[in-house]
Each structure stands twice: as structure tokens, then as C-alpha cells.
Design an enzyme around this catalytic site. Structure first.
Site, PDB file in Angstrom:
ATOM      1  CG  LEU A 239      -1.838  -1.236   1.365  1.00  0.00           C
ATOM      2  CD1 LEU A 239      -2.946  -0.993   2.380  1.00  0.00           C
ATOM      3  CD2 LEU A 239      -2.454  -1.676   0.049  1.00  0.00           C
TER       4      LEU A 239
ATOM      5  CG  ASP B 114      12.957  -0.755  13.896  1.00  0.00           C
ATOM      6  OD1 ASP B 114      11.744  -0.724  14.205  1.00  0.00           O
ATOM      7  OD2 ASP B 114      13.683  -1.751  14.045  1.00  0.00           O
TER       8      ASP B 114
ATOM      9  CG  PHE C 267      -0.360   3.136   5.249  1.00  0.00           C
ATOM     10  CD1 PHE C 267      -0.704   4.458   5.532  1.00  0.00           C
ATOM     11  CD2 PHE C 267      -1.283   2.340   4.587  1.00  0.00           C
ATOM     12  CE1 PHE C 267      -1.950   4.963   5.163  1.00  0.00           C
ATOM     13  CE2 PHE C 267      -2.530   2.828   4.220  1.00  0.00           C
ATOM     14  CZ  PHE C 267      -2.863   4.147   4.503  1.00  0.00           C
TER      15      PHE C 267
ATOM     16  N   GLY D 233       4.472  -1.081  10.344  1.00  0.00           N
ATOM     17  CA  GLY D 233       4.153  -2.060  11.391  1.00  0.00           C
ATOM     18  C   GLY D 233       3.727  -3.387  10.799  1.00  0.00           C
TER      19      GLY D 233
ATOM     20  CE1 TYR E  85      -2.498  -5.682  11.199  1.00  0.00           C
ATOM     21  CE2 TYR E  85      -4.467  -6.929  10.632  1.00  0.00           C
ATOM     22  CZ  TYR E  85      -3.607  -5.890  10.389  1.00  0.00           C
ATOM     23  OH  TYR E  85      -3.837  -5.052   9.330  1.00  0.00           O
TER      24      TYR E  85
ATOM     25  CE  LYS F 168      -3.104  -2.255  11.738  1.00  0.00           C
ATOM     26  NZ  LYS F 168      -2.160  -1.216  11.310  1.00  0.00           N
TER      27      LYS F 168
ATOM     28  CB  SER G 261      -9.654  -7.307   1.204  1.00  0.00           C
ATOM     29  OG  SER G 261     -10.336  -7.982   2.246  1.00  0.00           O
TER      30      SER G 261
HETATM   31  C1  15L Z   1      -5.705  -6.800   6.737  1.00  0.00           C
HETATM   32  O1  15L Z   1      -5.754  -6.018   7.672  1.00  0.00           O
HETATM   33  C2  15L Z   1      -4.400  -7.296   6.232  1.00  0.00           C
HETATM   34  O2  15L Z   1      -3.400  -6.313   6.275  1.00  0.00           O
HETATM   35  C3  15L Z   1      -4.498  -7.878   4.826  1.00  0.00           C
HETATM   36  O3  15L Z   1      -3.333  -8.654   4.594  1.00  0.00           O
HETATM   37  C4  15L Z   1      -5.751  -8.735   4.652  1.00  0.00           C
HETATM   38  O4  15L Z   1      -5.702  -9.854   5.495  1.00  0.00           O
HETATM   39  C5  15L Z   1      -6.974  -7.908   4.981  1.00  0.00           C
HETATM   40  O5  15L Z   1      -6.858  -7.356   6.279  1.00  0.00           O
HETATM   41  C6  15L Z   1      -8.285  -8.686   4.873  1.00  0.00           C
HETATM   42  O6  15L Z   1      -9.011  -8.778   5.865  1.00  0.00           O
HETATM   43  O7  15L Z   1      -8.578  -9.168   3.778  1.00  0.00           O
END
Ligand code: 15L
Length: 275
Positions: free
Chosen positions: A17, A54, A74, A76, A138, A142, A167
Site C-alpha cells: 500500500l 525502524d 502504514f 508495522g 493484530y 489496531k 481487503s
Molecule cells: C488486513 O488487515 C491485512 O493487512 C491484509 O493482509 C488482509 O488480510 C486484509 O486485512 C483482509 O481482511 O482481507
């Protein structure tokens, strides 16, 4: 009101992205500061500079953020990894971003994710004020990131836009993405609108194209001045039947992230597809 003559900092510039955003925002004339832990793989646009940094290095982030109007975060971890792998980049790293934003009075555009709400069922239509229901460490990072942005707004007036990205890929590749797909072009127009909007306060935007099967409803797009122009609908014929055989994946909006290491009793087909 953002000063659009100032540069914009983009973290995660070397990711899929980040590379799209670099190309589109540079073509719009923004002066870009790019960072990533990986080298930038493309030819650098004339109005961009790249510094390898980093997110763990708070001093480097402060230095790169000096004088910017917005930070597009964007960087991480962007997939379902372990708690230990997510913790550094997505929690401590995000703190460095917000501290830099506070020092500069900069706006943050945060690449949040649908995985912050992934355990809502696919039959639900969600608005921006829905409950957070993270589906992974993950997704949890967020959700925490959005709350951190909220705290910096309430305490310091630092504006944020949280992009709950669905996505974002070149094309949708399965039935779920008929609901969640965000085209690269819609993403780039969205981020540009977030940088340019006179005032964003602390807003949530669902990062999906105009998909008629979408899971998501109200958000702050009118305030930002963005409407998606693309749609996954044209792929329905070829992808409509492309579902997995995992009932947890198919039940929830977050899909496969919900099913990973799921240890409750599995739902029955009736729970998902009805009687
Ligand atoms: C996301 O947050 C991911 O970064 C990406 O790789 C996909 O898994 C996407 O969600 C998704 O839910 O399709």
C-alpha cells in the site's frame, strides 16, 4: 486547517500500500518523506526522500516527522502474527508516531483494519460507532491504535483518521472480498482526501470500495470529502462461490483471522447459512 505546503510523512512506504500511495501522492505534488525498515523497491519520485527507519527508534521517527503536516502511518505488522511480534511495531511504534504528531501538531492518518471489528457476524451491517471486536493480536493492536489516537485528540487536539481497511489488493480474490475489497485507486483518493480535508477531528472511515455486498455503513466520509468510485460487484459471477470449508471463517467478517487458533466449539452450518 492543514498547511499543504509542508511535507507529508509516510511510514511503511516499501509495503504494497505504501508503494501505491507514494506513486499517487507524489504525482499529486505532495512533498513526501518515506520510511520503512526495508529498502524502498521502486524508483524514488523527484519530490520524495527515503530514510530507512525502524518504528522502534523513537528519535528517528521524531526526526523524520519534523515539519510535516500529516503522518500517514502504514508501517508495522500487517497480518495475523503472535503477541510478541505485534507488540513492538504496532504498540510501541504507534506511540512513537503519536508523540511525533504531538510535537509537530500533525494530523495522523492511521491504517487501521477490519480486524479490529472482525468478530462481528457477516449478517450485521456496522456503523463507525460499533463495538470493537478484534479477531487477533493484530486486530487488537489496531483497536488499541484507534484508542490511542482518540486519547491524543481528547488530551492534545491531535487529529486522526482511522481507516478501517477491508481487503486492499489489486483485485478481489474470494467471496468475502466481494464485501471487503478496497481498490488501490480508491485507497489513494481516500488518503489524499484525509490529508487535504480542512478538519477531520477524530474520525473513522470504512476502507472499502462501493461494494453492494458491503458489511459497513455510516462513517465520516462526508466530513473528509471522499466517496469510493470502484466496486467488487463486477467479480460476483466468478467469485460468488469461492468460499472456504471453515465455518468460523465464513461466519465472521474477519474471515480466516477469526478461525486461526479458534478453540470454542465450532458453529453449525445452520448458524451460518440459516435453516
Ligand atoms: C488486513 O488487515 C491485512 O493487512 C491484509 O493482509 C488482509 O488480510 C486484509 O486485512 C483482509 O481482511 O482481507
Amino acid at each position: 486547517m492543514p498547511d499543504l505546503t509542508k511535507p507529508v510523512l509516510l511510514t511503511g512506504a516499501s509495503g504494497a500500500l505504501g508503494r501505491q500511495l507514494t506513486r499517487a501522492l507524489a504525482a499529486e505534488g505532495f512533498s513526501l518523506r518515506l520510511t520503512d525498515i526495508l529498502p524502498f523497491p521502486d524508483k524514488l519520485p523527484a519530490n520524495a526522500r527515503f530514510v530507512k527507519a525502524d518504528l522502534a527508534d523513537g528519535v528517528a521517527i521524531l526526526r523524520e516527522a519534523e515539519g510535516v503536516s500529516s503522518i500517514l502511518h502504514f508501517g508495522g505488522v500487517s497480518t495475523d502474527l503472535t503477541f510478541e511480534n505485534v507488540l513492538g511495531p504496532n504498540i510501541r511504534g504507534l506511540y512513537h508516531i503519536y508523540e511525533a504528531a504531538r510535537r509537530e501538531g500533525a494530523r495522523v492518518v492511521f491504517a487501521s483494519s477490519n480486524h479490529s471489528i472482525g468478530f462481528h457476524e457477516r449478517t450485521e451491517k456496522l456503523d463507525h460507532d460499533c463495538d470493537m471486536r478484534p479477531d487477533s493480536y493484530y486486530g487488537l493492536s489496531k483497536a488499541y491504535g484507534e484508542l490511542m489516537g482518540r486519547m491524543y485528540f481528547d488530551k492534545h487536539g491531535i487529529e486522526s483518521v482511522f481507516l478501517r481497511i477491508g481487503s486492499c489488493f489489486p483485485e478481489p480474490v474470494d467471496a468475502r472480498m466481494l464485501s471487503t475489497w478496497l481498490s488501490y485507486a480508491d485507497l489513494c483518493r481516500l488518503v489524499s482526501a484525509c490529508i487535504r480535508a480542512p478538519k477531520v477531528d477524530c474520525s473513522v472511515i470504512w476502507g472499502a470500495s462501493a461494494n453492494s455486498r458491503g458489511f459497513w455503513g455510516k462513517d465520516a466520509r462526508a466530513k473528509i470529502g471522499w466517496q469510493p468510485e470502484d466496486s467488487a460487484d463486477g467479480f460476483a459471477g466468478q467469485l460468488g462461490g469461492k468460499v472456504s470449508d471453515n465455518l468460523v471463517t465464513e461466519r465472521y467478517q474477519g474471515g480466516i483471522y477469526c478461525a486461526a487458533e479458534y478453540s470454542r466449539p465450532s458453529p453449525s452450518p445452520k448458524d451460518i447459512f440459516g435453516a
